[in-house]
Design a protein around this motif. Structure first.
Motif, mmCIF file in Angstrom:
data_model
loop_
_atom_site.group_PDB
_atom_site.id
_atom_site.type_symbol
_atom_site.label_atom_id
_atom_site.label_comp_id
_atom_site.label_asym_id
_atom_site.label_seq_id
_atom_site.Cartn_x
_atom_site.Cartn_y
_atom_site.Cartn_z
ATOM 1 N N THR A 24 0.879 -1.167 0.000
ATOM 2 C CA THR A 24 0.000 0.000 0.000
ATOM 3 C C THR A 24 0.921 1.223 0.000
ATOM 4 N N PRO A 187 -6.247 8.372 2.936
ATOM 5 C CA PRO A 187 -6.860 7.322 2.107
ATOM 6 C C PRO A 187 -5.809 6.636 1.238
ATOM 7 N N GLU A 189 -4.962 3.246 2.087
ATOM 8 C CA GLU A 189 -4.506 2.076 2.836
ATOM 9 C C GLU A 189 -5.563 0.974 2.934
ATOM 10 N N GLU A 190 -6.755 1.245 2.414
ATOM 11 C CA GLU A 190 -7.857 0.287 2.574
ATOM 12 C C GLU A 190 -7.551 -1.070 1.952
ATOM 13 N N ALA A 197 -11.699 -8.373 4.348
ATOM 14 C CA ALA A 197 -12.969 -7.641 4.286
ATOM 15 C C ALA A 197 -14.074 -8.461 3.640
ATOM 16 N N TRP A 206 -12.715 3.229 8.465
ATOM 17 C CA TRP A 206 -11.394 3.829 8.240
ATOM 18 C C TRP A 206 -11.404 5.275 8.699
ATOM 19 N N TYR A 208 -9.027 8.841 8.787
ATOM 20 C CA TYR A 208 -7.896 9.456 8.084
ATOM 21 C C TYR A 208 -7.471 10.742 8.786
#
Length: 284
Positions: A24, A187, A189-190, A197, A206, A208
């Motif tokens: 990531t 944002p 890193e999801e 998931a 999440w 931030y």
């Protein structure tokens, strides 16, 4: 009658970087192996290890000598900080065999980051490190202990603890409801939790910092959480972890025995500095 000494729970394992990849924008996966993993026993879940890194200009970390299981650590504390290995704690994200390898996922912050982050940015196959890790079953270093009566699980962590979150999710029963609160810099890193998931009953929130989102304690305090008896696992910056634990126990009435909490790092202090300070009490 002469007794037989019990085997050491932890040992020093000299290893090499096998692969390094950015998975990531702020997470690097470093795969270690090279034949030195014989006898390494991963306890799974949030199993932590100590990683000893070379100082700039060294081709490999100096091995601190010492007798007994942690004699090396006493020697390390007495070494000149300019030459002693850089010491960091990480989670074993995964272990494989044939060949023997372990993955460490390390948060990276560019050149402004600490020694562990800078090392992960430049790590290349053949680079030498030392891992202090478990050498017997149930050696220690695994804090996640799911009670038999838990109805659901709360995982609250910042980016430093996300590898442990991912490893825990990989081992939880498929039908167990789980709420994850993940605090990261920005944002992007999801994708780190994209695989876990997919499991049913999982909700991920999440947060931030760069977008002014609520902090980890603020987000959990404002959330509507599932009914029933929870088991909470909280890890990240020490002050944030303490605040969140107080909320769960004091405001939500969660049994303190059902809250596992760890300060993975302390704002303004490196792990080397904390070690030189001596033991720190993370309790209220």
């Amino acid at each position: 009658m002469t007794g037989t000494a019990a085997p050491a729970r932890f040992q020093l394992f000299p290893l090499q970087v096998v692969r390094a990849a950015r998975i990531t924008p702020h997470m690097a996966r470093i795969t270690l192996g090279g034949g030195g993993l014989t006898g390494f026993v991963n306890g799974g879940l949030d199993q932590r290890i100590k990683l000893l890194l070379p100082q700039p200009g060294q081709s490999e970390p100096l091995t601190p000598p010492g007798d007994g299981e942690f004699g090396w650590y006493r020697t390390w504390r007495g070494m000149d900080p300019a030459v002693r290995p850089v010491l960091r704690t990480y989670t074993v994200r995964e272990q494989r065999h044939d060949p023997d390898e372990i993955d460490l996922d390390i948060v990276v912050h560019g050149e402004a980051g600490g020694p562990g982050s800078r090392w992960a940015l430049t790590a290349a196959p053949g680079d030498r490190v030392i891992v202090c890790g478990p050498a017997v079953e149930e050696a220690g270093g695994v804090e996640f202990r799911l009670p038999a009566g838990a109805d659901w699980v709360l995982l609250a962590a910042d980016e430093a603890a996300l590898p442990a979150v991912a490893a825990i999710l990989a081992e939880l029963p498929a039908g167990l409801p789980v709420r994850v609160f993940a605090e990261v810099e920005e944002p992007g890193e999801e994708a780190y939790l994209a695989g876990p998931a997919d499991r049913p009953g999982l909700g991920v929130t999440w947060l931030y910092r760069s977008k002014g989102a609520p902090t980890l304690p603020e987000a959990v305090r404002a959330a509507e959480l599932p009914a029933g008896e929870p088991y909470a696992w909280i890890a990240g910056e020490a002050a944030s972890v303490r605040e969140l634990r107080r909320h769960l126990v004091g405001e939500r009435g969660t049994d303190r025995r059902a809250v596992c909490f760890m300060g993975y790092w302390r704002a303004g202090r490196t792990e080397d500095q904390r070690a030189d300070d001596g033991p720190q009490d993370e309790e209220d």
